[in-house]
Design a protein around this motif. Sequence first.
Motif, short mmCIF file in Angstrom:
data_model
loop_
_atom_site.label_atom_id
_atom_site.label_comp_id
_atom_site.label_asym_id
_atom_site.label_seq_id
_atom_site.Cartn_x
_atom_site.Cartn_y
_atom_site.Cartn_z
N TYR A 233 -3.88 -11.33 73.17
CA TYR A 233 -3.82 -10.44 74.33
C TYR A 233 -2.92 -11.05 75.39
O TYR A 233 -2.57 -12.23 75.34
N ASP A 264 -2.31 1.03 70.75
CA ASP A 264 -3.65 0.83 70.21
C ASP A 264 -3.67 -0.54 69.57
O ASP A 264 -2.62 -1.09 69.24
N THR A 282 -3.29 -6.59 70.44
CA THR A 282 -3.79 -5.58 71.38
C THR A 282 -2.66 -5.01 72.23
O THR A 282 -1.58 -5.61 72.35
N GLU A 299 -8.32 -0.36 77.87
CA GLU A 299 -9.77 -0.43 77.70
C GLU A 299 -10.14 -0.82 76.28
O GLU A 299 -11.06 -1.63 76.04
N LYS A 300 -9.41 -0.28 75.30
CA LYS A 300 -9.63 -0.65 73.90
C LYS A 300 -9.36 -2.14 73.67
O LYS A 300 -10.04 -2.80 72.90
N SER A 301 -8.33 -2.65 74.37
CA SER A 301 -8.01 -4.07 74.25
C SER A 301 -9.17 -4.93 74.73
O SER A 301 -9.54 -5.93 74.10
N ARG A 302 -9.76 -4.54 75.85
CA ARG A 302 -10.89 -5.30 76.40
C ARG A 302 -12.11 -5.22 75.47
O ARG A 302 -12.86 -6.19 75.34
N GLU A 303 -12.30 -4.08 74.84
CA GLU A 303 -13.44 -3.91 73.93
C GLU A 303 -13.32 -4.83 72.72
O GLU A 303 -14.30 -5.48 72.31
N ILE A 304 -12.14 -4.90 72.12
CA ILE A 304 -11.97 -5.74 70.94
C ILE A 304 -12.02 -7.22 71.33
O ILE A 304 -12.48 -8.06 70.55
N ALA A 306 -14.03 -8.44 73.48
CA ALA A 306 -15.46 -8.77 73.61
C ALA A 306 -16.07 -9.14 72.27
O ALA A 306 -17.08 -9.84 72.21
N GLU A 307 -15.47 -8.70 71.15
CA GLU A 307 -15.98 -8.99 69.82
C GLU A 307 -15.34 -10.22 69.20
O GLU A 307 -15.78 -10.69 68.15
#
Length: 498
Positions: A233, A264, A282, A299-304, A306-307
Motif C-alpha cells: 500500500y 481495485d 491495493t 476504502e477497499k484498500s483499507r479493508e484488505i 486490516a486482514e
Amino acid sequence: MDSLTIVAPMTPAGVSAVAAIRVSGSRVREVVRLLFGEAALKNLKAREAKLATARDYRTMAGDDRATAQVIDSLLYIFFEGPNSYTGEDVLELYPHGNPIIVRELIQVIKSVDGVRLAEPGEYTRRAFLNGRMDLVQAESVADVIHSANRDELKNAHRLLGGALSKKVKTLTEQVMDISARLELDVDFAEEEADPDYATWGTKIEAIRESVLSILKSFREKAAVSRLPLAVLYGAPNAGKSSLVNALLGEDRILVSDIPGTTRDFVEVRLFLDGGEIRLVDTAGIADKAADALDALSMEKSREILAEADMKILVLDGANENCAFSPSSTGLPASSSTDLPASSSTDFPASSSTEGRGSIISSLRHSDDAIHPDFIVISKSDLGASRQGNACMDMTNSIHISSKTGAGLVELRQTMNAALFKKTENSEDLWITSEREKTCLEEALAGIDRTLSLIRTNPAVELIAFEMQLVRRALQSITGEISSEDVLQKIFAGFCIGK
C-alpha cells in the motif's frame, strides 16, 4: 472392496508434456495384452520401464494387431502386487499430455471386461485395505498433495513416514499390557492378592501425558493451509503495481505513469522459499478522493490491509523529499503513535528537514493507524543519483528497483523470514485430522475415567472395561478398528487419481 480393476488419470486435466494414468487390479495383465500385444505380456517384467505403441484393440481387423488404430507411443511400468502402491498388480502409463490421448486411453482401458473408473481416493483406500499403509498414513497422502508451505509439507511427510503411527502403536501396546494384567486379575480375583493400584496409576498417568501431548499438537487444517497475506500500500503512482510484476517476473498488472491506474485491489500468488503466499496490490490512497469510485477503491484498500499478515508500505524513491501525506498511507494524522520496532525509521543528519518532517509526521502522528511491518523504497534507479534525497537516507527500509531488479532478492528474503518463521524444534509433528483428534479425546476421556476409578472405586472389572475403550480409541486412529462410514468419509475428499 470390490474385485474390479480400476483406472484413472494421476495428473490434472489439461495440456502437458507428459500425463500419467494408473490401472490397479487383477485385470492389469489383460490390459497390457490388449494395449500392447501378446509379446508385451510374455515379456512383462516388474518395475521395468518400456516404450511401446498403444493401440485400440476394438478397431483391429481380425487378429492383425497392425490394423488397430494407434493411440500413442508411450512409456509404461508394471508393478506386481503386493509390491505396489495399492498392494495389487498396477500398471502406470505415461502418454503425451494431450487430453484427447488421455481420454481415449481411459476409454479403451474401461472397455476391458472387469475394469471401471476409479472413485475418489480409491487407490489409497485399497492401499490401506491391503495393508500397505495405516489410516494415519493414508490421510497424510492428501496432506502431502495439498500442503501450502514447506513446514506443512515436512509434517505431512513425517506422518506419511509413520512418525505418529509409531507413537500411537507404542501407546496402544502399553494400554494392552495394562489391560491384559487387569483382565488376569479379573479372572483370578478370588485367588490373588489385592491388585497394585499405585503401579497402575503411575503407568496410566504416563500414558495420559503422551496422549495429551499429541492432542495439544492439533492444528485446524484450515489454519495450517491458509496462505499468508502480504499487502502493498501507499500513495498513487508509488510503484506498487510495478513491484508486483517484478516479483512475479511477468506483466500481471497494468502499469501507467498516470496516478490511480489500480482502482481495485489485485491479488496474485507468489512463491517464496518457505511456500506460497497471497500478494495484494491495493489502489493508491491519496489525500482526497477524486470521485466516488476513487473513495470506494481507497476504502477497499483499507479493508484488505486490516486482514493482512504483512503490511508493506511502498514509498516513491524518485520523489526528492520522499514525502507522503497521512491519508496516502492509510495513516490518519491525529495523535502520536509510535511505529513498531520492526518498522522504525532512522534519519541521518544529512537528511533534508522537509523530507524528514513529512515522513515522521505521517508515520508517527496517527490514531487509527495501520502501521507498516516494513517500508519499501521504490524506483531506486531514479532516486539514487539525487543528493540529499530523503528516501535514500532512510535506514531500516529496503531500496528496490522494479526496472533493474535491485533489492528484489532482499525483499523476498525479508518477506519469507517474516511470513514463514522457523519452528523451535523442526522434529515436532502436529495433527490436522479432526478424526484423529476425536479418537485422542475419546482415549483421554477413558484414561481420566480410569484414574478416577482407581482413586475412588478401584473395582478391577470397571477399570478393565475403561482400558478396553481406551485401546479401541487408539486403534481407531491407525485404522486397526474402522467402519465403512469412516473410510468413506476419509477417502471421499481425495482426488480421483489418488
